[in-house]
Design an enzyme around this catalytic site. Structure first.
Site: not given
Length: 270
Positions: A91-94, A118
């Site tokens: 879960d990094a939302k890059r 993510t």
């Protein structure tokens, strides 16, 4: 092995995903406040729950804020060792362009060895393509997130498109059509706190995998989530309700297992 095959194999018995959000301030007993215990805490949760779940979702910020990236690598290696069939979703939302996106893809898939990551789609398809180039890995793109502020953008209508769809609807449509690469590789993040919008995403993208946070501490309803999903591929993530089910060092892992069992039962009962 194709990412879709990994996903379908992992979710054969359950869609439950445990989010690993290790906050030292909430650790049990004598571990409270000790960031050196991050890996110990997460590995204990993994040991207690891995036979009940389809995936684990470590949130990178909880590790990076404590300069504990080495502990994240230790946790991932532990998951691979004790639960080799489970998915690991970083879960990094890059969300960035060009060479920066390529480096973020290397971080997720080569440094950490995650099965999926993510991403934020705000800057467009070209920010996703370096991740999609890894044909055996998956991505989950933010679509209709579980937080109240997600409505600021995701519920706005797009006046330049026919029928003026909401932003989250257009993201779902594109994920199921022109953004599609390998089957099942591109998924969407849709919060359990909005089952109506989840059902709408399923109408627009019937076979796109969903990552559904918001069950547990955020108040999402397991039964409503499963019904809205209508049988599509899905991971349902619960974090705090499982991780911090007990504040006692002697039973926190057992309490986490009990919480995971209860959530799994709710999902399977529908």
């Amino acid at each position: 092995m194709r990412y879709l095959d990994k996903l379908l194999s992992a979710t054969q018995d359950t869609s439950l995903c445990v989010g690993l959000d290790p906050d030292p301030a909430r650790f049990p007993g004598d571990w409270r406040g000790d960031a050196r215990r991050i890996a110990d805490f997460c590995c204990a949760i993994v040991d207690a729950t891995h036979d009940l779940v389809a995936a684990f979702k470590p949130q990178i910020a909880y590790f990076a804020a404590e300069a504990a990236e080495d502990q994240l690598q230790r946790v991932i290696a532990h998951i691979r060792r004790v639960a080799p069939g489970k998915l690991i979703v970083l879960d990094a939302k890059r969300g960035d362009i060009g060479d920066t996106a390529k480096l973020y893809a290397r971080e997720a898939f080569e440094r950490y060895g995650a099965d999926a990551v993510t991403l934020s789609p705000f800057m467009g398809l070209d920010t996703l393509e370096p991740f999609l180039a890894h044909a055996d890995r998956g991505v989950f793109v933010l679509c209709r997130t579980s937080n109240p502020g997600g409505s600021d953008w995701q519920m706005q209508r797009l006046a330049d498109l026919p029928e003026q769809p909401r932003l989250f609807e257009e993201l779902a449509r594109r994920a199921g059509s022109e953004w599609r690469r390998q089957p099942g590789q591109l998924g969407l993040v849709v919060g359990a706190t909005y089952p109506g919008e989840l059902a709408r995403v399923r109408q627009l993208a019937p076979d796109v995998p969903l990552l559904v946070p918001g069950i547990g501490a955020q108040g999402g309803d397991a039964a409503a989530t499963v019904k809205a999903n209508d049988g599509g591929p899905m991971l349902v993530s619960s974090s705090r309700a499982i991780l911090y089910a007990s504040a006692q060092l002697q039973d926190f892992a057992a309490a986490a297992r009990a919480a995971a069992e209860a959530t799994r039962a709710q999902l399977r009962a529908v």
